[in-house]
Design a protein around this motif. Structure first.
Motif, PDB file in Angstrom:
ATOM      1  N   HIS A   1      -9.064  36.838-153.404  1.00 19.93           N
ATOM      2  CA  HIS A   1      -8.224  37.983-153.055  1.00 19.93           C
ATOM      3  C   HIS A   1      -7.792  37.920-151.589  1.00 19.93           C
ATOM      4  O   HIS A   1      -6.606  38.053-151.274  1.00 19.93           O
ATOM      5  N   PHE A   2      -8.747  37.719-150.706  1.00 21.44           N
ATOM      6  CA  PHE A   2      -8.418  37.678-149.272  1.00 21.44           C
ATOM      7  C   PHE A   2      -7.455  36.538-148.937  1.00 21.44           C
ATOM      8  O   PHE A   2      -6.411  36.770-148.295  1.00 21.44           O
ATOM      9  N   PRO A   3      -7.731  35.295-149.355  1.00 17.47           N
ATOM     10  CA  PRO A   3      -6.818  34.209-148.966  1.00 17.47           C
ATOM     11  C   PRO A   3      -5.405  34.354-149.511  1.00 17.47           C
ATOM     12  O   PRO A   3      -4.441  33.964-148.841  1.00 17.47           O
ATOM     13  N   THR A   4      -5.250  34.924-150.714  1.00 15.68           N
ATOM     14  CA  THR A   4      -3.906  35.023-151.294  1.00 15.68           C
ATOM     15  C   THR A   4      -3.099  36.183-150.710  1.00 15.68           C
ATOM     16  O   THR A   4      -1.882  36.251-150.927  1.00 15.68           O
ATOM     17  N   GLU A   5      -3.749  37.095-149.985  1.00 16.71           N
ATOM     18  CA  GLU A   5      -3.017  38.224-149.411  1.00 16.71           C
ATOM     19  C   GLU A   5      -2.996  38.229-147.887  1.00 16.71           C
ATOM     20  O   GLU A   5      -2.076  38.782-147.275  1.00 16.71           O
ATOM     21  N   ASN A   6      -3.983  37.629-147.267  1.00 14.35           N
ATOM     22  CA  ASN A   6      -4.036  37.638-145.808  1.00 14.35           C
ATOM     23  C   ASN A   6      -2.843  36.919-145.183  1.00 14.35           C
ATOM     24  O   ASN A   6      -2.544  37.122-143.999  1.00 14.35           O
ATOM     25  N   VAL A   7      -2.145  36.121-145.974  1.00 12.60           N
ATOM     26  CA  VAL A   7      -0.951  35.420-145.480  1.00 12.60           C
ATOM     27  C   VAL A   7       0.132  36.378-144.998  1.00 12.60           C
ATOM     28  O   VAL A   7       1.033  35.976-144.253  1.00 12.60           O
ATOM     29  N   VAL A   8       0.053  37.656-145.397  1.00 14.49           N
ATOM     30  CA  VAL A   8       1.105  38.603-145.010  1.00 14.49           C
ATOM     31  C   VAL A   8       0.893  39.151-143.600  1.00 14.49           C
ATOM     32  O   VAL A   8       1.847  39.663-142.987  1.00 14.49           O
ATOM     33  N   CYS A   9      -0.311  39.066-143.058  1.00 15.93           N
ATOM     34  CA  CYS A   9      -0.579  39.695-141.760  1.00 15.93           C
ATOM     35  C   CYS A   9       0.329  39.164-140.635  1.00 15.93           C
ATOM     36  O   CYS A   9       0.845  39.954-139.843  1.00 15.93           O
ATOM     37  N   PRO A  10       0.565  37.844-140.529  1.00 11.10           N
ATOM     38  CA  PRO A  10       1.509  37.389-139.498  1.00 11.10           C
ATOM     39  C   PRO A  10       2.918  37.952-139.685  1.00 11.10           C
ATOM     40  O   PRO A  10       3.621  38.224-138.692  1.00 11.10           O
ATOM     41  N   ALA A  11       3.338  38.134-140.939  1.00  8.11           N
ATOM     42  CA  ALA A  11       4.667  38.701-141.190  1.00  8.11           C
ATOM     43  C   ALA A  11       4.730  40.156-140.754  1.00  8.11           C
ATOM     44  O   ALA A  11       5.749  40.619-140.214  1.00  8.11           O
ATOM     45  N   VAL A  12       3.657  40.908-140.982  1.00  3.38           N
ATOM     46  CA  VAL A  12       3.597  42.299-140.529  1.00  3.38           C
ATOM     47  C   VAL A  12       3.661  42.346-139.004  1.00  3.38           C
ATOM     48  O   VAL A  12       4.400  43.155-138.422  1.00  3.38           O
ATOM     49  N   LYS A  13       2.910  41.494-138.348  1.00  2.00           N
ATOM     50  CA  LYS A  13       2.925  41.440-136.877  1.00  2.00           C
ATOM     51  C   LYS A  13       4.329  41.140-136.365  1.00  2.00           C
ATOM     52  O   LYS A  13       4.837  41.815-135.452  1.00  2.00           O
ATOM     53  N   THR A  14       4.992  40.140-136.941  1.00  2.56           N
ATOM     54  CA  THR A  14       6.339  39.777-136.509  1.00  2.56           C
ATOM     55  C   THR A  14       7.314  40.925-136.706  1.00  2.56           C
ATOM     56  O   THR A  14       8.149  41.220-135.828  1.00  2.56           O
ATOM     57  N   TYR A  15       7.220  41.593-137.847  1.00  2.99           N
ATOM     58  CA  TYR A  15       8.117  42.721-138.141  1.00  2.99           C
ATOM     59  C   TYR A  15       7.938  43.841-137.115  1.00  2.99           C
ATOM     60  O   TYR A  15       8.928  44.395-136.596  1.00  2.99           O
ATOM     61  N   LEU A  16       6.691  44.177-136.818  1.00  6.15           N
ATOM     62  CA  LEU A  16       6.433  45.250-135.859  1.00  6.15           C
ATOM     63  C   LEU A  16       6.907  44.862-134.463  1.00  6.15           C
ATOM     64  O   LEU A  16       7.462  45.699-133.728  1.00  6.15           O
ATOM     65  N   GLU A  17       6.710  43.612-134.090  1.00 15.90           N
ATOM     66  CA  GLU A  17       7.157  43.163-132.768  1.00 15.90           C
ATOM     67  C   GLU A  17       8.669  43.206-132.646  1.00 15.90           C
ATOM     68  O   GLU A  17       9.211  43.535-131.579  1.00 15.90           O
ATOM     69  N   GLU A  18       9.370  42.882-133.734  1.00 13.62           N
ATOM     70  CA  GLU A  18      10.837  42.914-133.698  1.00 13.62           C
ATOM     71  C   GLU A  18      11.370  44.324-133.529  1.00 13.62           C
ATOM     72  O   GLU A  18      12.352  44.542-132.816  1.00 13.62           O
ATOM     73  N   HIS A  19      10.723  45.289-134.194  1.00 15.65           N
ATOM     74  CA  HIS A  19      11.242  46.662-134.186  1.00 15.65           C
ATOM     75  C   HIS A  19      10.622  47.546-133.111  1.00 15.65           C
ATOM     76  O   HIS A  19      11.205  48.579-132.750  1.00 15.65           O
ATOM     77  N   PHE A  20       9.461  47.164-132.613  1.00 12.63           N
ATOM     78  CA  PHE A  20       8.798  47.938-131.559  1.00 12.63           C
ATOM     79  C   PHE A  20       8.307  46.985-130.466  1.00 12.63           C
ATOM     80  O   PHE A  20       7.104  46.813-130.261  1.00 12.63           O
ATOM     81  N   PRO A  21       9.238  46.358-129.741  1.00 16.54           N
ATOM     82  CA  PRO A  21       8.844  45.359-128.741  1.00 16.54           C
ATOM     83  C   PRO A  21       8.019  45.953-127.607  1.00 16.54           C
ATOM     84  O   PRO A  21       7.309  45.214-126.910  1.00 16.54           O
ATOM     85  N   GLU A  22       8.101  47.258-127.422  1.00 15.81           N
ATOM     86  CA  GLU A  22       7.339  47.893-126.339  1.00 15.81           C
ATOM     87  C   GLU A  22       5.870  48.102-126.708  1.00 15.81           C
ATOM     88  O   GLU A  22       5.043  48.438-125.848  1.00 15.81           O
ATOM     89  N   VAL A  23       5.543  47.906-127.992  1.00 11.70           N
ATOM     90  CA  VAL A  23       4.174  48.100-128.472  1.00 11.70           C
ATOM     91  C   VAL A  23       3.499  46.733-128.604  1.00 11.70           C
ATOM     92  O   VAL A  23       4.069  45.806-129.191  1.00 11.70           O
ATOM     93  N   LYS A  24       2.298  46.606-128.090  1.00  8.74           N
ATOM     94  CA  LYS A  24       1.532  45.363-128.226  1.00  8.74           C
ATOM     95  C   LYS A  24       0.906  45.319-129.618  1.00  8.74           C
ATOM     96  O   LYS A  24       0.160  46.222-130.000  1.00  8.74           O
ATOM     97  N   THR A  25       1.212  44.278-130.384  1.00 16.27           N
ATOM     98  CA  THR A  25       0.702  44.138-131.749  1.00 16.27           C
ATOM     99  C   THR A  25      -0.135  42.874-131.849  1.00 16.27           C
ATOM    100  O   THR A  25       0.323  41.794-131.472  1.00 16.27           O
ATOM    101  N   VAL A  26      -1.353  43.019-132.367  1.00 14.49           N
ATOM    102  CA  VAL A  26      -2.258  41.880-132.505  1.00 14.49           C
ATOM    103  C   VAL A  26      -2.851  41.876-133.907  1.00 14.49           C
ATOM    104  O   VAL A  26      -2.953  42.916-134.567  1.00 14.49           O
ATOM    105  N   ILE A  27      -3.227  40.690-134.382  1.00 18.23           N
ATOM    106  CA  ILE A  27      -3.891  40.541-135.677  1.00 18.23           C
ATOM    107  C   ILE A  27      -5.399  40.544-135.467  1.00 18.23           C
ATOM    108  O   ILE A  27      -5.904  39.925-134.524  1.00 18.23           O
ATOM    109  N   SER A  28      -6.106  41.215-136.335  1.00 19.23           N
ATOM    110  CA  SER A  28      -7.558  41.286-136.231  1.00 19.23           C
ATOM    111  C   SER A  28      -8.185  39.891-136.240  1.00 19.23           C
ATOM    112  O   SER A  28      -7.811  39.033-137.043  1.00 19.23           O
ATOM    113  N   THR A  29      -9.141  39.690-135.361  1.00 14.46           N
ATOM    114  CA  THR A  29      -9.910  38.450-135.347  1.00 14.46           C
ATOM    115  C   THR A  29     -11.297  38.637-135.957  1.00 14.46           C
ATOM    116  O   THR A  29     -12.031  37.668-136.140  1.00 14.46           O
ATOM    117  N   SER A  30     -11.651  39.887-136.250  1.00 11.96           N
ATOM    118  CA  SER A  30     -12.984  40.162-136.791  1.00 11.96           C
ATOM    119  C   SER A  30     -12.997  40.200-138.313  1.00 11.96           C
ATOM    120  O   SER A  30     -14.057  40.067-138.930  1.00 11.96           O
TER     121      SER A  30
END
Length: 259
Positions: free
Chosen positions: A221-250
């Motif tokens: 479940h995790f490997p087949t869905e975690n692939v979306v997290c970089p896309a979410v980060k990119t989307y948020l950065e494009e639309h809210f460049p003033e907000v710092k967006t990071v992916i969880s490392t934990s």
């Protein structure tokens, strides 16, 4: 500075609420909609470790795929709010620390560029199209046919799986269906559309027992869905460049394999 509500609405313009399954619990689930956001933490799940990571890095918002209150997973726990339960502890810690939560689940599965498109892209599929009318799942083709063992190695490497379960069908891989997360109900549709392989997760014993003529791969479940997290980060950065967006490392896959 962007507010939680503004971020939720922008995410809904990518993955509309209306495309979520009717049982699902999506959108802004915890916190003040007018809270201003300077830092966002992106994760697949909102766990105790992810909440602590948000506290430590000063995030005002966690954007996750799985709902922090998942009506299918947490039906009993959602009847109370107690810090001595796993879910209650997560929710009370979020509230005490003024951290909001936005969750995009089956609507992000269905979205263009969402979970299933990311999974298809990660596995190197071309000419990708919808597996079904619900838009949950995709079909694509490899640039060249492979043997099943070679493809299994590719899946493990590309998705970062600790291991996987599979059943051999034809033994050759070319036309591949993917369904991030638990998509066993779409096995008949993959077969009907001429796929030789289906990559998904959370398959039951009888799925392996009853399926014929299809390479059936449970990649987790995790490997087949975690692939979306970089896309979410990119989307948020494009639309809210003033907000710092990071992916969880934990946050990582909780399932381990002993071989």
């Amino acid at each position: 500075m962007a507010t939680v509500h503004e971020i939720e609405q922008r995410l809904f313009s990518w993955a509309p609420r209306e495309s979520a399954m009717d049982w699902d619990n999506v959108g802004h689930l915890v916190g003040d909609p007018e809270q201003e956001v300077e830092r966002i933490l992106v994760a697949l799940d909102i766990t105790e470790r992810v909440v602590q990571e948000a506290i430590d890095c000063g995030a005002q918002l966690i954007v996750s795929h799985h709902p922090v209150m998942n009506v299918r997973w947490h039906e009993r726990e959602m009847q109370t709010l107690r810090p001595d339960t796993r879910l209650g502890g997560v929710l009370t810690t979020l509230v005490k620390n003024d951290i909001s939560a936005i969750c995009m689940h089956t609507n992000l599965d269905a979205a263009d560029g969402g979970v299933n498109d990311c999974l298809a892209k990660k596995l190197g599929l071309n000419d990708v199209f919808l597996l079904n009318d619900e838009k949950i799942g995709r079909i694509g083709t490899l640039s060249c046919e492979k043997g099943l063992e070679e493809f299994l190695r590719d899946v493990i490497e590309l998705l970062g799986c600790s291991g996987l379960r599979y059943r051999r069908g034809s033994g050759r891989v070319h036309r591949v269906a993917v369904g991030g997360g638990a998509c066993s109900e779409y096995i008949p549709q993959a077969i009907a559309q001429g796929c030789d392989t289906f990559v998904t997760s959370d398959l039951r014993y009888n799925d392996f027992l009853d399926t014929r003529g299809l390479n059936l791969i449970d990649a987790g479940h995790f490997p087949t869905e975690n692939v979306v997290c970089p896309a979410v980060k990119t989307y948020l950065e494009e639309h809210f460049p003033e907000v710092k967006t990071v992916i969880s490392t934990s946050h990582r896959d909780v399932i381990q394999y002993y071989l």
